[in-house]
Design a protein around this motif. Structure first.
Motif, short mmCIF file in Angstrom:
data_model
loop_
_atom_site.label_atom_id
_atom_site.label_comp_id
_atom_site.label_asym_id
_atom_site.label_seq_id
_atom_site.Cartn_x
_atom_site.Cartn_y
_atom_site.Cartn_z
N LEU A 1 7.53 0.76 8.96
CA LEU A 1 6.85 -0.56 8.72
C LEU A 1 7.93 -1.86 9.21
CD1 LEU A 1 4.84 0.00 5.51
CD2 LEU A 1 3.98 0.11 7.88
N MET A 2 9.11 -1.73 8.79
CA MET A 2 9.88 -2.72 8.56
C MET A 2 10.53 -3.44 10.07
SD MET A 2 12.37 -1.35 5.41
CE MET A 2 13.36 -3.03 5.33
N ASP A 3 10.90 -4.97 10.02
CA ASP A 3 11.65 -5.51 11.07
C ASP A 3 13.07 -5.26 10.45
OD1 ASP A 3 13.29 -7.08 12.45
OD2 ASP A 3 11.82 -8.83 12.37
N LYS B 1 0.69 -1.15 -0.02
CA LYS B 1 0.18 0.00 -0.14
C LYS B 1 1.04 1.12 0.04
CE LYS B 1 -3.83 1.75 2.50
NZ LYS B 1 -4.39 1.83 3.97
N LEU B 2 1.73 1.35 0.68
CA LEU B 2 2.71 2.38 1.04
C LEU B 2 3.50 2.74 -0.42
CD1 LEU B 2 4.24 4.56 2.47
CD2 LEU B 2 6.08 2.58 3.10
N CYS B 3 4.09 1.63 -0.91
CA CYS B 3 4.98 1.90 -2.36
C CYS B 3 4.09 2.23 -3.41
CB CYS B 3 5.61 0.39 -2.61
SG CYS B 3 6.98 -0.05 -1.20
N ARG B 4 2.90 1.77 -3.22
CA ARG B 4 1.84 2.11 -4.35
C ARG B 4 1.67 3.58 -4.44
NH1 ARG B 4 -2.10 -3.06 -5.21
NH2 ARG B 4 -1.49 -3.09 -7.41
N GLN B 5 1.82 4.31 -3.27
CA GLN B 5 1.53 5.72 -3.42
C GLN B 5 2.60 6.53 -4.17
OE1 GLN B 5 1.30 6.67 1.12
NE2 GLN B 5 -0.29 5.06 1.43
N SER C 1 13.85 -6.62 4.21
CA SER C 1 14.79 -5.96 3.30
C SER C 1 14.31 -5.43 2.13
CB SER C 1 15.81 -7.26 2.61
OG SER C 1 16.35 -6.83 1.35
N ILE C 2 14.67 -4.19 1.80
CA ILE C 2 14.23 -3.19 0.55
C ILE C 2 15.54 -2.96 -0.18
CG2 ILE C 2 13.53 -0.98 -0.35
CD1 ILE C 2 11.64 -0.79 1.89
N ILE C 3 15.58 -3.07 -1.46
CA ILE C 3 16.80 -2.83 -2.36
C ILE C 3 16.13 -1.65 -3.32
CG2 ILE C 3 18.46 -3.68 -3.79
CD1 ILE C 3 18.36 -6.15 -2.51
N VAL C 4 16.72 -0.71 -3.47
CA VAL C 4 16.47 0.32 -4.71
C VAL C 4 17.66 0.48 -5.49
CG1 VAL C 4 15.78 3.01 -4.74
CG2 VAL C 4 15.24 1.66 -2.66
N PHE C 5 17.09 0.23 -6.76
CA PHE C 5 18.26 0.62 -7.86
C PHE C 5 18.06 2.02 -8.46
CE2 PHE C 5 20.45 -3.44 -7.83
CZ PHE C 5 19.47 -4.32 -7.47
N LYS C 6 18.88 2.61 -8.51
CA LYS C 6 18.51 4.10 -8.93
C LYS C 6 19.42 4.23 -10.48
CE LYS C 6 18.92 5.47 -4.24
NZ LYS C 6 19.56 6.41 -3.29
N LEU D 1 11.65 9.92 -2.58
CA LEU D 1 12.27 8.60 -2.27
C LEU D 1 12.67 8.63 -0.59
CD1 LEU D 1 13.20 5.86 -3.24
CD2 LEU D 1 15.30 6.76 -3.89
N LYS D 2 13.41 9.47 -0.25
CA LYS D 2 13.60 9.46 1.29
C LYS D 2 12.36 9.44 1.97
CE LYS D 2 18.21 12.05 1.53
NZ LYS D 2 18.22 13.08 0.78
N GLU D 3 11.49 10.22 1.69
CA GLU D 3 10.23 10.19 2.33
C GLU D 3 9.53 8.87 2.54
OE1 GLU D 3 5.99 11.88 1.09
OE2 GLU D 3 7.42 13.43 1.40
N LEU D 4 9.74 7.93 1.31
CA LEU D 4 9.09 6.85 0.92
C LEU D 4 9.86 5.70 2.06
CD1 LEU D 4 7.66 4.28 -0.01
CD2 LEU D 4 9.29 4.66 -2.05
#
Lengths: 87, 87
Positions: free
Chosen positions: B52-54, B19-23, B59-64, B42-45
């Motif tokens: 939300l995370m443990d 839900k969060l990422c969809r925003q 894990s979240i990976i972002v490729f920019k 992106l920082k805000e997201l």
């Protein structure tokens, strides 16, 4: 070229797809792989993957970057599979 | 900048993370998102995602990529969420 490959395949096919992709790229998380690969090798991988896939329901997405330096990687939380080659 | 975001979070947190990422980004498959985003957004997201995370297990990976044109996208099989902005 540097690629990020993500797949979304039926439960029955996940094991084989994981095994196949591991022969060409680095597993980093869930159904996500990354790594340096030639276009010939990528074609080979995708040809084998298509044989495993149910083309009507399964999906593979490949993001290609001509050079690793055009991609910046940020990891939040646990790094599931630390690569020795950090971006 | 153009980003590809993949997350691997515990079952209980998947719904909220989706839900969060969809925003902020376009869902394309499984736990994979892509899209144009500013570094501020992106920082805000990621700040909200961390809440939300443990952090020990998720894990979240972002490729920019600084520019969408440095990324080529290939889809094999079913396109789960056709984007109107094709790469």
């Amino acid at each position: 070229m540097y690629v990020i490959l993500v797949y979304d395949v039926g439960e029955k096919r996940v094991g084989k797809m994981l095994k196949l992709c591991r022969q060409y790229l680095n597993w980093i998380q869930n159904s996500v792989f990354e790594g340096e690969i030639t276009s010939v090798k990528l074609k080979e991988l995708l040809k084998k993957a298509k044989r495993l896939m149910d083309m009507d329901n399964d999906s593979i997405i490949v993001f290609k970057s001509r050079d690793i330096k055009w991609l910046e990687k940020e990891i939040i939380g646990l790094e599931k599979n630390p690569l020795d080659t950090m971006l």
